[in-house]
Design a protein around this motif. Structure first.
Motif, PDB file in Angstrom:
ATOM      1  N   ALA A 133      63.784  39.346  15.699  1.00  0.00           N
ATOM      2  CA  ALA A 133      64.012  39.470  14.258  1.00  0.00           C
ATOM      3  C   ALA A 133      63.266  38.379  13.497  1.00  0.00           C
ATOM      4  CB  ALA A 133      65.507  39.394  13.954  1.00  0.00           C
ATOM      5  N   GLY A 134      63.199  37.193  14.085  1.00  0.00           N
ATOM      6  CA  GLY A 134      62.479  36.099  13.440  1.00  0.00           C
ATOM      7  C   GLY A 134      61.074  35.906  13.977  1.00  0.00           C
ATOM      8  N   SER A 135      60.884  36.135  15.276  1.00  0.00           N
ATOM      9  CA  SER A 135      59.586  35.838  15.893  1.00  0.00           C
ATOM     10  C   SER A 135      58.469  36.753  15.385  1.00  0.00           C
ATOM     11  CB  SER A 135      59.683  35.939  17.419  1.00  0.00           C
ATOM     12  OG  SER A 135      60.017  37.259  17.822  1.00  0.00           O
ATOM     13  N   ALA A 136      58.790  38.021  15.088  1.00  0.00           N
ATOM     14  CA  ALA A 136      57.769  38.941  14.579  1.00  0.00           C
ATOM     15  C   ALA A 136      57.257  38.468  13.218  1.00  0.00           C
ATOM     16  CB  ALA A 136      58.337  40.355  14.468  1.00  0.00           C
ATOM     17  N   LEU A 137      58.165  37.968  12.381  1.00  0.00           N
ATOM     18  CA  LEU A 137      57.761  37.440  11.075  1.00  0.00           C
ATOM     19  C   LEU A 137      56.901  36.188  11.256  1.00  0.00           C
ATOM     20  CD1 LEU A 137      57.878  37.382   7.997  1.00  0.00           C
ATOM     21  CD2 LEU A 137      60.043  36.117   8.181  1.00  0.00           C
TER      22      LEU A 137
ATOM     23  N   THR B 216      70.413  42.654  23.346  1.00  0.00           N
ATOM     24  CA  THR B 216      71.035  41.898  22.253  1.00  0.00           C
ATOM     25  C   THR B 216      70.227  40.646  21.952  1.00  0.00           C
ATOM     26  OG1 THR B 216      73.237  42.666  22.908  1.00  0.00           O
ATOM     27  CG2 THR B 216      73.133  40.745  21.466  1.00  0.00           C
ATOM     28  N   LEU B 217      69.875  39.902  23.006  1.00  0.00           N
ATOM     29  CA  LEU B 217      69.063  38.697  22.835  1.00  0.00           C
ATOM     30  C   LEU B 217      67.669  39.040  22.323  1.00  0.00           C
ATOM     31  CD1 LEU B 217      70.029  36.736  26.087  1.00  0.00           C
ATOM     32  CD2 LEU B 217      70.698  36.194  23.735  1.00  0.00           C
TER      33      LEU B 217
ATOM     34  N   GLY C 143      63.478  32.063  16.703  1.00  0.00           N
ATOM     35  CA  GLY C 143      62.396  33.019  16.925  1.00  0.00           C
ATOM     36  C   GLY C 143      61.295  32.874  15.893  1.00  0.00           C
ATOM     37  N   LEU C 144      61.672  32.606  14.635  1.00  0.00           N
ATOM     38  CA  LEU C 144      60.684  32.411  13.568  1.00  0.00           C
ATOM     39  C   LEU C 144      59.774  31.223  13.883  1.00  0.00           C
ATOM     40  CD1 LEU C 144      59.568  32.983  10.702  1.00  0.00           C
ATOM     41  CD2 LEU C 144      61.341  31.432   9.836  1.00  0.00           C
ATOM     42  N   VAL C 145      60.383  30.122  14.298  1.00  0.00           N
ATOM     43  CA  VAL C 145      59.610  28.916  14.629  1.00  0.00           C
ATOM     44  C   VAL C 145      58.716  29.165  15.835  1.00  0.00           C
ATOM     45  CG1 VAL C 145      59.755  26.508  15.368  1.00  0.00           C
ATOM     46  CG2 VAL C 145      61.349  27.379  13.646  1.00  0.00           C
ATOM     47  N   ILE C 146      59.273  29.817  16.863  1.00  0.00           N
ATOM     48  CA  ILE C 146      58.497  30.101  18.074  1.00  0.00           C
ATOM     49  C   ILE C 146      57.342  31.055  17.769  1.00  0.00           C
ATOM     50  CG2 ILE C 146      58.569  31.235  20.336  1.00  0.00           C
ATOM     51  CD1 ILE C 146      61.383  30.129  20.705  1.00  0.00           C
TER      52      ILE C 146
ATOM     53  N   ALA D  53      60.882  39.929  24.753  1.00  0.00           N
ATOM     54  CA  ALA D  53      60.924  39.306  23.430  1.00  0.00           C
ATOM     55  C   ALA D  53      59.565  38.787  22.998  1.00  0.00           C
ATOM     56  CB  ALA D  53      61.939  38.158  23.429  1.00  0.00           C
ATOM     57  N   THR D  54      58.682  38.512  23.966  1.00  0.00           N
ATOM     58  CA  THR D  54      57.352  37.991  23.659  1.00  0.00           C
ATOM     59  C   THR D  54      56.400  39.080  23.181  1.00  0.00           C
ATOM     60  OG1 THR D  54      57.621  36.254  25.339  1.00  0.00           O
ATOM     61  CG2 THR D  54      55.390  36.706  24.619  1.00  0.00           C
ATOM     62  N   LEU D  55      56.613  40.321  23.623  1.00  0.00           N
ATOM     63  CA  LEU D  55      55.682  41.407  23.307  1.00  0.00           C
ATOM     64  C   LEU D  55      55.417  41.593  21.805  1.00  0.00           C
ATOM     65  CD1 LEU D  55      56.567  44.209  25.894  1.00  0.00           C
ATOM     66  CD2 LEU D  55      54.396  42.983  25.652  1.00  0.00           C
TER      67      LEU D  55
END
Length: 268
Positions: free
Chosen positions: A224-228, A217-218, A18-21, A58-60
């Motif tokens: 958790a990572g994508s927002a950062l 859950t997903l 998620g962080l990378v994306i 998850a994209t929002l």
């Protein structure tokens, strides 16, 4: 409908993914939604129907954080973004209807074909683009040019909405292809596309909410990572002085990644 799936060992790598994306999504202007669906279906084996709506939710957070950050840097053209979004809203509801009647395997194959097709469009527009890639090249006093711009905005905006509703990928590629074809400055393309993606995603989530199942859950593990990543992306882009001069390479790399993921979705 919301539900929580059982936590699997693979889930613990999702924050890093998620962080990378989120990082590259806000740098390239797509919110990362294009990559969430392949990750969920190819790596985790999630059913495509569930992956679509889960990917949208998850994209929002990525889009919201990305748009706010780019707006502070002056990298969002709301006027151009609304041109895409108006058509995109209609497309989002149309795409949702398509997703409901397609099977999981059909969705994956259709997504793969779409990915390769849009990658080719991005490559062609990059090859043909004028070297003067700034917003000033779009002269609003030129009536014919304005009409062409509006037609492009509607065409690519509607297509982005359809893709958002059908595949849960935020319709990044059509938006980028449309903005690139308008010869808009690269940093403005990034911020504006995130704005369009945010609007389309909101309406697609609403259309899917009563029809699909959202795996929270997903969503929590991914965001958790994508927002950062979404927070850091615009700051890296703003500090990169050569972003405009290297945008051709970025476009080709993005197109290549789309082709690879498209082929994987078709063959798996």
């Amino acid at each position: 409908m919301f539900f929580y799936s059982q936590i699997e060992p693979l889930y613990f790598i999702l924050p890093l993914i998620g962080l990378v994306i989120g990082l590259f999504g806000t740098i390239l202007g797509g919110g990362g939604g294009f990559f969430f669906l392949p990750v969920l279906t190819l790596i985790l084996g999630v059913d495509a129907q569930i992956a679509v709506i889960t990917s949208l939710v998850a994209t929002l957070p990525v889009c919201i954080v990305g748009v706010l950050s780019h707006h502070r840097k002056g990298h969002v053209s709301f006027k151009t973004g609304l041109l895409f979004s108006i058509a995109g809203i209609a497309g989002a509801f149309s795409g949702t209807g398509i997703a409901v009647i397609m099977s999981s395997s059909q969705l994956k194959s259709a997504f793969g074909i779409y990915s390769v097709f849009i990658a080719l469009i991005i490559i062609l527009t990059t090859v043909r683009k004028n070297d003067k890639t700034d917003e000033g090249s779009c002269n609003v006093k030129d009536f014919n040019h304005t009409v062409v711009k509006r037609v492009k905005g509607f065409f690519f905006g509607f297509g982005a909405g359809v893709i958002t509703g059908a595949f849960g990928t935020s319709g990044t590629a059509p938006v980028l292809a449309g903005l690139f074809s308008m010869r808009i400055m690269f940093k403005l393309v990034v911020g504006t596309s995130l704005f369009v993606v945010l609007i389309n995603t909101c309406f697609a989530v609403g259309a899917h909410f009563l029809l699909g199942k959202i795996d929270l859950t997903l969503v929590w593990f991914l965001t958790a990572g994508s927002a950062l990543g979404a927070f850091l992306g615009p700051r890296l882009l703003a500090g990169y002085k050569k972003a405009d001069s290297s945008e051709n390479s970025v476009r080709y790399i993005y197109a290549l990644a789309m082709v690879i993921l498209g082929v994987l979705m078709i063959t798996n």
